[in-house]
Design an enzyme around this catalytic site. Structure first.
Site, PDB file in Angstrom:
ATOM      1  CG  ASP A 241      -1.803   1.219   1.333  1.00  0.00           C
ATOM      2  OD1 ASP A 241      -2.043   1.864   0.295  1.00  0.00           O
ATOM      3  OD2 ASP A 241      -2.268   1.522   2.450  1.00  0.00           O
TER       4      ASP A 241
ATOM      5  CG  ASP B 198      -2.044   6.964   2.377  1.00  0.00           C
ATOM      6  OD1 ASP B 198      -2.186   8.052   1.791  1.00  0.00           O
ATOM      7  OD2 ASP B 198      -2.807   6.575   3.273  1.00  0.00           O
TER       8      ASP B 198
ATOM      9  CG  ASP C  80       0.568   1.610   5.734  1.00  0.00           C
ATOM     10  OD1 ASP C  80       1.217   1.300   6.758  1.00  0.00           O
ATOM     11  OD2 ASP C  80      -0.613   1.997   5.779  1.00  0.00           O
TER      12      ASP C  80
END
Length: 391
Positions: free
Chosen positions: A98, A100, A294
């Site tokens: 992930d 972000d 992440d």
């Protein structure tokens, strides 16, 4: 968010799902499913521990429930609908990454625009893919724009499906460059000294790939920059490094001038000063080339992740599955705008105005009651910056 706004978004999300054909993830019936409804108040409550069997036909479920967010698990289970993780009986899990934009080190919140943040995040995505495809040689990748602030990558190669958390942590550490030591990038061999009885040790920085190649590329770029300068400028450039005085700078410059081909081949034993300088570029490579993922997402074998093709309830944008050759041309603020929300305007009361870049246009939206393109209005309502007005 007012009830009129929630009701409007529920209805328009339903309209989107009525016209959208979704592709399920592999082994969809072995995964846990969850969703967040359009509930009243600031808190969101996730409904989870559902199997696909319990939801029924997914497209019919989305039309019926019109959820704000939809998720499925990276993990695959013997009983995905069980109410506890132990009872589910974990079998395997995708390796999920992930990215972000809010968490990237080179994004400045409050200064960078949404478009600038997403562009920075795409750069990070390309660096991540470089690790996954080149360093690890993974082949079964699914790349997804999250519909919000970044991107997800699902790795489904058979070799990683059964990795536990600790082994996934090792993958995280590698792509982040955590704990990287320069000595790990060096190959050492003993060679006979020319005209000497005592053999010497040759230290070579790996250049064929991985962190060695990244370090070598940055080091050689610096060497070539150095060699292009006048001598005084080159010495000044070297002395900008901590611990390099005039004498060491002169020795380094001379060694670089006389051994350019050896340095290109990775040989860092041409001079002690060269070896010490090259070592500094391992840290620079990590700072510039790491993938700022992440970390808890990748190590979590039970993580719920957003469903490609679904709408993001915090933006009104679509979660878009991307082919590898589509990434460069992909503009999330154009290509993730649902067609359902284009072609007409609606009235909203904007409570938090400002610049909005969406659909290939830039809007300066004042506060107050006004008519806006629906995709802009949905974006503002989903982000809590506007309320639906009566038409």
């Amino acid at each position: 968010m007012e009830e009129r706004t929630r009701a409007y978004l529920r209805g328009r999300f339903r309209d989107h799902y009525r016209r959208t054909e979704l592709t399920l993830p592999p082994a969809a019936n072995e995964r846990e499913w969850g969703y967040i409804p359009w509930t009243e108040g600031p808190d969101t409550t996730m409904v989870r521990h559902r199997s696909l069997l319990e939801l029924g036909d997914l497209e019919e479920f989305l039309v019926r429930k019109r959820p704000r967010h939809v998720y499925f698990s990276a993990g695959r289970f013997r009983d995905p609908g069980a109410s506890s993780m132990h009872e589910k009986e974990w079998q395997s899990a995708d390796l999920v990454f992930d990215l972000d934009a809010d968490h990237l080190p080179n994004v400045t919140l409050g200064e960078d625009s949404y478009a600038e943040m997403l562009a920075t995040c795409k750069d990070a995505l390309l660096r991540l893919l470089d690790f996954l495809e080149d360093d690890f040689a993974f082949e079964d990748l699914e790349i997804v724009f999250s519909g919000g602030r970044g991107y997800h990558v699902h790795v489904r190669d058979e070799s990683i499906l059964h990795l536990d958390r600790e082994h996934r942590r090792e993958v995280v550490d590698y792509v982040r460059g955590i704990g990287l030591e320069f000595e790990e990038l060096i190959e050492t061999e003993t060679v006979a000294g020319l005209g000497r009885k005592t053999p010497t040790e040759r230290r070579t920085l790996r250049t064929e790939g991985g962190w060695g190649a990244r370090t070598h590329d940055r080091f050689m770029a610096f060497v070539d920059e150095l060699l292009a300068l006048e001598e005084d400028a080159a010495l000044e450039r070297l002395q900008a490094f901590d611990g390099i005085g005039e004498g060491k700078a002169t020795a380094t410059l001379n060694a670089a001038r006389n051994n350019r081909e050896q340095l290109e081949a990775g040989n860092v034993t041409v001079h002690t000063a060269i070896s010490q300088l090259a070592e500094r570029f391992a840290k620079r490579a990590v700072e510039a080339d790491n993938a700022p993922i992440d970390e808890p997402v990748t190590t979590d074998t039970n993580r719920l992740i957003r469903l490609p093709g679904s709408l993001h309830g915090g933006s009104g944008l679509e979660t878009v599955r991307l082919g590898r050759d589509e990434i460069d041309a992909f503009d999330p603020l154009v290509d993730a705008v649902p067609e359902t929300f284009t072609g007409h305007e609606i009235r909203v009361d904007v409570t938090d105005g400002g610049e909005v870049e969406l659909g290939g246009d830039s809007f300066t939206v004042p506060e107050g009651d006004q008519s806006l393109p629906e995709y802009v209005a949905v974006f503002l309502m989903a982000r809590g910056r506007a309320e639906k007005e009566k038409e």
